[in-house]
Structure formats: structure tokens, C-alpha cells
Design a protein around this motif. Structure first.
Motif, mmCIF file in Angstrom:
data_model
loop_
_atom_site.group_PDB
_atom_site.id
_atom_site.type_symbol
_atom_site.label_atom_id
_atom_site.label_comp_id
_atom_site.label_asym_id
_atom_site.label_seq_id
_atom_site.Cartn_x
_atom_site.Cartn_y
_atom_site.Cartn_z
ATOM 1 N N LEU A 29 35.414 64.997 21.538
ATOM 2 C CA LEU A 29 34.612 65.847 22.419
ATOM 3 C C LEU A 29 34.542 65.257 23.820
ATOM 4 O O LEU A 29 34.653 65.979 24.808
ATOM 5 C CB LEU A 29 33.216 66.046 21.833
ATOM 6 C CG LEU A 29 32.310 67.031 22.536
ATOM 7 C CD1 LEU A 29 32.978 68.378 22.762
ATOM 8 C CD2 LEU A 29 31.027 67.224 21.748
ATOM 9 N N ARG A 30 34.398 63.953 23.924
ATOM 10 C CA ARG A 30 34.360 63.309 25.241
ATOM 11 C C ARG A 30 35.690 63.511 25.963
ATOM 12 O O ARG A 30 35.717 63.755 27.168
ATOM 13 C CB ARG A 30 34.032 61.824 25.088
ATOM 14 C CG ARG A 30 34.044 61.047 26.404
ATOM 15 C CD ARG A 30 32.996 61.620 27.369
ATOM 16 N NE ARG A 30 33.195 61.161 28.706
ATOM 17 C CZ ARG A 30 32.412 60.287 29.324
ATOM 18 N NH1 ARG A 30 31.375 59.773 28.703
ATOM 19 N NH2 ARG A 30 32.671 59.940 30.552
ATOM 20 N N ALA A 31 36.803 63.421 25.250
ATOM 21 C CA ALA A 31 38.110 63.654 25.866
ATOM 22 C C ALA A 31 38.204 65.074 26.417
ATOM 23 O O ALA A 31 38.736 65.290 27.512
ATOM 24 C CB ALA A 31 39.222 63.394 24.856
ATOM 25 N N ALA A 32 37.678 66.041 25.681
ATOM 26 C CA ALA A 32 37.680 67.433 26.154
ATOM 27 C C ALA A 32 36.808 67.578 27.398
ATOM 28 O O ALA A 32 37.174 68.288 28.345
ATOM 29 C CB ALA A 32 37.205 68.367 25.049
ATOM 30 N N LEU A 33 35.656 66.923 27.413
ATOM 31 C CA LEU A 33 34.773 66.974 28.586
ATOM 32 C C LEU A 33 35.438 66.328 29.798
ATOM 33 O O LEU A 33 35.342 66.838 30.921
ATOM 34 C CB LEU A 33 33.435 66.306 28.284
ATOM 35 C CG LEU A 33 32.558 66.987 27.238
ATOM 36 C CD1 LEU A 33 31.340 66.117 26.923
ATOM 37 C CD2 LEU A 33 32.130 68.373 27.697
ATOM 38 N N ASP A 34 36.126 65.211 29.585
ATOM 39 C CA ASP A 34 36.834 64.553 30.681
ATOM 40 C C ASP A 34 37.958 65.433 31.221
ATOM 41 O O ASP A 34 38.201 65.475 32.428
ATOM 42 C CB ASP A 34 37.382 63.204 30.228
ATOM 43 C CG ASP A 34 36.286 62.158 30.041
ATOM 44 O OD1 ASP A 34 35.180 62.331 30.596
ATOM 45 O OD2 ASP A 34 36.546 61.157 29.337
ATOM 46 N N LEU A 61 36.375 67.979 33.395
ATOM 47 C CA LEU A 61 35.988 67.365 34.662
ATOM 48 C C LEU A 61 37.192 67.258 35.597
ATOM 49 O O LEU A 61 37.083 67.529 36.796
ATOM 50 C CB LEU A 61 35.368 65.989 34.404
ATOM 51 C CG LEU A 61 34.772 65.279 35.612
ATOM 52 C CD1 LEU A 61 33.617 66.081 36.209
ATOM 53 C CD2 LEU A 61 34.299 63.886 35.217
ATOM 54 N N ALA A 62 38.342 66.919 35.062
ATOM 55 C CA ALA A 62 39.563 66.831 35.868
ATOM 56 C C ALA A 62 39.950 68.185 36.457
ATOM 57 O O ALA A 62 40.506 68.254 37.557
ATOM 58 C CB ALA A 62 40.708 66.267 35.032
ATOM 59 N N ARG A 63 39.645 69.260 35.735
ATOM 60 C CA ARG A 63 39.978 70.610 36.246
ATOM 61 C C ARG A 63 39.236 70.929 37.536
ATOM 62 O O ARG A 63 39.709 71.712 38.353
ATOM 63 C CB ARG A 63 39.633 71.685 35.199
ATOM 64 C CG ARG A 63 40.710 71.940 34.216
ATOM 65 C CD ARG A 63 40.556 73.199 33.355
ATOM 66 N NE ARG A 63 39.282 73.841 33.245
ATOM 67 C CZ ARG A 63 39.021 75.078 33.708
ATOM 68 N NH1 ARG A 63 39.934 75.789 34.325
ATOM 69 N NH2 ARG A 63 37.823 75.617 33.520
ATOM 70 N N PHE A 64 38.069 70.353 37.742
ATOM 71 C CA PHE A 64 37.339 70.598 38.985
ATOM 72 C C PHE A 64 38.186 70.186 40.185
ATOM 73 O O PHE A 64 38.256 70.913 41.171
ATOM 74 C CB PHE A 64 35.999 69.850 38.985
ATOM 75 C CG PHE A 64 34.907 70.563 38.248
ATOM 76 C CD1 PHE A 64 34.070 71.461 38.894
ATOM 77 C CD2 PHE A 64 34.709 70.338 36.894
ATOM 78 C CE1 PHE A 64 33.059 72.123 38.212
ATOM 79 C CE2 PHE A 64 33.706 70.986 36.194
ATOM 80 C CZ PHE A 64 32.885 71.885 36.863
ATOM 81 N N GLY A 73 32.145 73.535 26.675
ATOM 82 C CA GLY A 73 32.649 72.467 27.526
ATOM 83 C C GLY A 73 33.913 72.838 28.274
ATOM 84 O O GLY A 73 34.333 72.130 29.174
ATOM 85 N N GLY A 74 34.496 73.976 27.957
ATOM 86 C CA GLY A 74 35.754 74.375 28.576
ATOM 87 C C GLY A 74 35.650 75.387 29.691
ATOM 88 O O GLY A 74 36.667 75.819 30.223
ATOM 89 N N ASP A 75 34.447 75.792 30.078
ATOM 90 C CA ASP A 75 34.342 76.765 31.173
ATOM 91 C C ASP A 75 33.324 76.346 32.241
ATOM 92 O O ASP A 75 32.748 77.175 32.926
ATOM 93 C CB ASP A 75 34.039 78.160 30.648
ATOM 94 C CG ASP A 75 32.660 78.307 30.018
ATOM 95 O OD1 ASP A 75 31.957 77.291 29.839
ATOM 96 O OD2 ASP A 75 32.283 79.450 29.707
ATOM 97 N N SER A 76 33.165 75.047 32.414
ATOM 98 C CA SER A 76 32.242 74.549 33.434
ATOM 99 C C SER A 76 32.727 74.861 34.841
ATOM 100 O O SER A 76 31.922 75.137 35.736
ATOM 101 C CB SER A 76 32.028 73.044 33.269
ATOM 102 O OG SER A 76 31.385 72.757 32.061
ATOM 103 N N VAL A 77 34.040 74.803 35.058
ATOM 104 C CA VAL A 77 34.585 75.126 36.383
ATOM 105 C C VAL A 77 34.220 76.560 36.753
ATOM 106 O O VAL A 77 33.733 76.826 37.853
ATOM 107 C CB VAL A 77 36.119 74.922 36.418
ATOM 108 C CG1 VAL A 77 36.707 75.473 37.707
ATOM 109 C CG2 VAL A 77 36.464 73.444 36.254
ATOM 110 N N GLU A 78 34.432 77.473 35.834
ATOM 111 C CA GLU A 78 34.130 78.884 36.115
ATOM 112 C C GLU A 78 32.636 79.104 36.338
ATOM 113 O O GLU A 78 32.236 79.898 37.199
ATOM 114 C CB GLU A 78 34.643 79.767 34.983
ATOM 115 C CG GLU A 78 36.162 79.837 34.893
ATOM 116 C CD GLU A 78 36.827 78.586 34.311
ATOM 117 O OE1 GLU A 78 38.044 78.454 34.493
ATOM 118 O OE2 GLU A 78 36.138 77.748 33.705
#
Length: 116
Positions: free
Chosen positions: A22-27, A30-33, A105-110
Motif C-alpha cells: 500500500l505504501r508503494a502505491a501511495l508513493d 505522489l510521483a504522479r503529482f 489512493g489512486g486518484d489524489s491528483v485528480e
């Protein structure tokens, strides 16, 4: 460059969950930002006494344009007091920041982009 602070629940503190995955997915999220031209940081907290200090330190580090509160905090009934605490701390310590909510955790950028 716009800035975003992502506030989530520390996956290492969730029983029965593969915290490292899960932490890897969150990281990765974060990189997508950066790929979208957004300066972003992430603060992972746990329900308890240390949450407020950690969050205030992150909120006052710089003037954020948007604070994204993770769905893991918002959608978990037992974490309602933590969710309320987060919203009130954002209001108090980063009043210039919009508040956004992701659905995973996969749509924070949006979520952030809706308010930037």
C-alpha cells in the motif's frame, strides 16, 4: 508551481493489510503529482496523540494550495474523530488551502486538480 499536501492513514498501522504494498502505491501516486506540475508532499498519520503534531508540522511547512484528505480516513467510521480533527486543523493552520477528498489512493491528483 501549485502545491498539494496529501494526508493519509499510515498503512503500516492497519492490521491485516500489506502495508509495504500500500505504501508503494501511495508513493507512486505522489510521483504522479510531479508529472502534472504539482509540488506535493504526503503526511501519513495514525489515530492517536501524535496525529495532531505531525499534521500541524506538515500544514505549516509551507503555504499549501490544496490539502487532499485520503478516503481511508474519511470513509472509516472509527476514524470519524480523526477526520474531523484533520479538517479543523487544515482550517486553522492552512486557511488559504482548499480541501479536497479522494476516493482511493489512486486518484489524489485528480482530487487536487479539482481545486487548483
Amino acid at each position: 508551481m501549485p502545491s498539494a499536501l496529501i494526508v493519509g492513514y499510515d498503512p503500516q498501522a492497519i492490521p491485516g493489510v500489506d502495508g509495504e504494498a500500500l505504501r508503494a502505491a501511495l508513493d507512486a501516486e505522489l510521483a504522479r503529482f510531479g508529472e502534472h506540475g504539482i509540488d506535493a508532499a504526503m503526511t501519513l498519520i495514525e489515530f492517536g496523540e501524535s496525529a495532531e503534531a505531525a499534521l500541524v508540522a506538515s500544514l505549516t511547512k509551507q503555504p499549501w494550495d490544496v490539502v487532499v484528505v485520503g478516503a481511508g480516513i474519511r470513509k472509516t467510521d472509527q476514524l470519524l474523530p480523526l477526520f474531523e480533527q484533520i479538517v479543523n486543523l487544515v482550517h486553522r493552520h492552512a486557511p488559504q488551502a482548499a480541501i479536497a477528498f479522494n476516493t482511493s489512493g489512486g486518484d489524489s491528483v485528480e482530487a487536487a486538480q479539482r481545486w487548483l
